[in-house]
Design a protein around this motif. Structure first.
Motif, PDB file in Angstrom:
ATOM      1  N   ASN A 130      28.742  37.619  45.435  1.00 12.73           N
ATOM      2  CA  ASN A 130      30.068  38.076  45.858  1.00 12.73           C
ATOM      3  C   ASN A 130      30.323  37.961  47.356  1.00 12.73           C
ATOM      4  N   ASP A 167      35.611  38.610  44.275  1.00 14.70           N
ATOM      5  CA  ASP A 167      35.277  38.641  42.854  1.00 14.70           C
ATOM      6  C   ASP A 167      36.411  37.953  42.091  1.00 14.70           C
TER       7      ASP A 167
ATOM      8  N   ASN B  21      25.472  39.313  40.175  1.00 11.18           N
ATOM      9  CA  ASN B  21      26.578  39.626  39.280  1.00 11.18           C
ATOM     10  C   ASN B  21      26.609  38.543  38.201  1.00 11.18           C
ATOM     11  N   ARG B  24      29.820  37.475  36.258  1.00  9.88           N
ATOM     12  CA  ARG B  24      30.911  36.798  36.972  1.00  9.88           C
ATOM     13  C   ARG B  24      30.362  35.963  38.129  1.00  9.88           C
TER      14      ARG B  24
END
Lengths: 442, 209
Positions: A130, A167, B21, B24
């Motif tokens: 991210n 994100d 993550n 995603r």
């Protein structure tokens, strides 16, 4: 005679370039900048026709998702620019500049000569799933002044900083990208090329030598205001259609001092709010963006006679802009049309000297470009300050023999330029400038 | 505390809590990320959500034959497909993919519904359809439908052509015609005697199926 020398220098540089290309070809080496390293893709995947820094729709998504797409992590790369300019009537321009502003340029020393101008080091790419960064530090060969006031000393400092958290949520009916950007200039975070930080001819001349009158150096409000700022913005891009961003800026000191570009004069106070909204539409090989932006800022007036701690030493500036961009991207053709209209109103500090209450400047910039096979490009640009201080156009042709080398020739012609025409010592066209540059990145 | 510091604290918290993550992720070098996640987070940026690309620069992949998708991804990965945009876009994308991820990507895309806004708007000129259905025996051009199916739906390693972007089809027919970077198919032979006009006609027909 001097123009003859300029042509000889051009010939020498061209020979060096061809030699360099032959060496690259023969050795089979093919180094790539940070992001290309990370994704394994060609520069033109993200940059429209290989025309830096303009982004393709995919390039915009790569930026908005925080530079996190790809395989490899944060890596360094370098960029260098060499170039030179030839001003039409250097004698008149020099005289007028000295009388009108006393501003020392490296003239005529740097006219009609080709020099190494700037070099940048980048540390860019993904940090984790991210988090990613785009950080640029630049050495400017003519960034500092010597004891005589001539810009002849090199400087090294922070250029652009954009550290992101992002994100992306994709469902059957929704595609939402959201994130935060910690950056050092309003609109550095923007993915379109019509924002103040990005609508410029690249490579940008340093403007301190004979390149002072090329288009890249025509002042653009908001971009130059905040060399000493750090900001944090939050943004969202819904269904690749609706974009919104809001950010707040402060002085780049204490733990954010590394964001300082070297302009210690601009101390900001208050929230300094930046906002941006845009509508984006893609169809077939075409896409269009129509947007608005604003930046309200309060900072220490460079002409103030008071102290930084005195509130009467601060000016307030309000910037409002409308911009649009159209792209047609279908190999081998790249077409771009860009336009931006900005209004900047400034209320100067009460103890400003010489005393003036306020100023209003409207700026219009238009640019169109065409590139074939991401190798051969041409563009035409128009700029106009409605206060009558500056009006003109720039024509450019360039060639990318390899994706990370560009050779360009620009010609900037002025209809109005009060910096030299005030006093009647020079005509605006005396500043017309021919500029040659070689840009490379590894 | 200022707005700036509050926001900075939120970002710092999010950053530290999101080192990995998987659901995603856009990481093309992590074998733990599923192929379906990669389609949504990476492939979709160019090929569109669920494989229906907007720009004809990038082919529609929705409803494509699973065998064809797998073979092309493998050819990008081992560089045996080298038409001009392959190294520029796809070598990097496929470099770190595992065989399992390639299988998952292909299966997911093959299951998606191709959306064709131009379907049913057939051209007045039926020449393209005639070439597709009958070929041109006098010039040694076989019927396209022999391999690609009567509805151009494809089969196994032969790709689906129905509903594909016209400009993409034209470009690939030129790639085959010039024999640049797409070996191991009979298409070099098939396209040798096709004229520009015929290429345009057959691509127009297929893009409207």
């Amino acid at each position: 005679m001097s123009k003859l020398l300029f042509l000889c220098e051009i010939q020498c540089w061209l020979r060096l370039l061809i030699l360099g290309l032959l060496m690259l070809e023969s050795s089979g080496s093919f180094a790539l900048p940070s992001f290309a390293n990370q994704t394994g893709q060609n520069c033109m995947a993200c940059h429209a026709g290989g025309q830096f820094p303009e982004l393709t729709p995919y390039g915009r998504l790569f930026k908005l998702t925080g530079y996190t797409l790809g395989e490899r992590a944060l890596s360094p790369s370098v960029m260098g620019v060499a170039g030179g300019s030839s001003i039409k009537n250097i004698s008149n321009v020099n005289t007028a500049m000295q009388v009108n502003s006393g501003q020392a340029l490296n003239l005529p020393l740097k006219n009609n000569s080709i020099d190494f101008e700037t070099g940048s080091v980048f540390l860019a790419g993904k940090i984790n799933d991210n988090l990613g960064a785009f950080t640029q530090f630049t050495y400017d060969r003519f960034g500092g002044t010597d004891s005589s006031g001539n810009y002849s000393l090199g400087t090294f400092g922070t250029d652009s900083m954009d550290i992101r958290y992002a994100d992306q949520i994709v469902t059957l009916s929704k595609d939402l990208i959201y994130g935060f950007s910690l950056n050092n200039r309003p609109s550095v975070s923007d993915p379109w090329n019509t924002s103040p930080a990005w609508m410029q001819y690249v490579p940008q001349s340093n403007g301190k030598g004979s390149n002072a009158f090329s288009d890249a150096n025509t002042a653009y409000p908001a971009n130059g205001l905040t060399g000493n700022a750090a900001g944090l913005s939050a943004y969202a891009f819904l269904n690749k259609t609706y974009y919104a961003e809001i950010g707040f800026y402060r002085t780049a000191n204490s733990f954010l001092s590394s964001f300082n570009s070297g302009n210690d004069a601009n101390y900001l106070t208050g929230k300094n709010t930046y906002w941006r909204i845009a509508y984006n539409k893609e169809w077939g090989p075409e896409n269009i963006m129509i947007g608005m932006s604003g930046f309200d800022t309060h900072y220490f007036d460079p002409n103030s006679t008071g102290l930084i701690s005195d509130s009467n030493s601060y000016l307030s500036s309000q910037l409002r802009g409308v911009d649009f961009q159209y792209q047609y991207l279908l190999d081998p053709h790249t077409v771009t049309l860009q336009g931006t209209f900005q209004k900047q109103s400034t209320n100067f500090a009460p103890n400003d000297s010489p005393n003036q209450a306020s100023a209003l400047v409207n700026v219009m910039r238009l640019k169109g470009s065409y590139i074939y096979q991401a190798k051969y490009g041409t563009s035409l640009a128009y700029f106009n300050y409605t206060d009558g201080s500056m009006q003109g156009g720039t024509y450019e042709i360039f060639w990318n023999p390899l994706q990370n080398i560009r050779l360009g020739l620009q010609y900037t012609a002025y209809d109005k330029l009060t910096a030299i025409t005030a006093g009647g010592l020079a005509a605006a066209s005396d500043a017309n400038t021919l500029r040659l540059y070689i840009w490379t990145a590894y | 505390m200022s707005i700036f510091k509050n926001l900075l604290l939120i970002v710092a918290y999010l950053s530290l809590s999101a080192c990995s993550n998987i659901e995603r992720s856009r990481d093309l070098g992590n074998a733990d990320v599923s192929g379906v996640t990669l389609v949504k987070q990476v492939c979709s940026e160019c090929h569109g959500q669920n494989g229906n690309s907007t720009s004809p620069q990038f082919p529609k992949l929705a409803g494509q034959q699973i065998g064809y998708l797998q073979s092309q991804l493998m050819k990008f990965k081992d560089h045996s497909r080298s038409d001009r945009l392959a190294p520029e876009f796809m070598y990097g994308m496929s470099h770190g993919l595992t065989v399992k991820q390639i299988g998952e990507i292909s299966e997911f895309l093959a299951q998606q519904q191709l959306i064709n806004e131009k379907a049913q708007v057939m051209p007045d000129d039926y020449s393209g359809k005639l070439i597709y259905v009958n070929g041109m025996a006098d010039r040694g051009i076989p019927a396209c439908q022999n391999c690609h199916g009567t509805m151009a739906q494809g089969q196994n390693d032969f790709p689906r052509l129905a509903g594909q972007h016209k400009q993409y089809l034209v470009k690939q027919l030129h790639v085959f015609h010039a024999n640049i970077g797409r070996p191991d198919t009979p298409m070099q032979f098939v396209t040798q005697s096709l004229t520009e006009k015929e290429i345009d006609q057959v691509a127009t027909y297929l893009s409207r199926l």
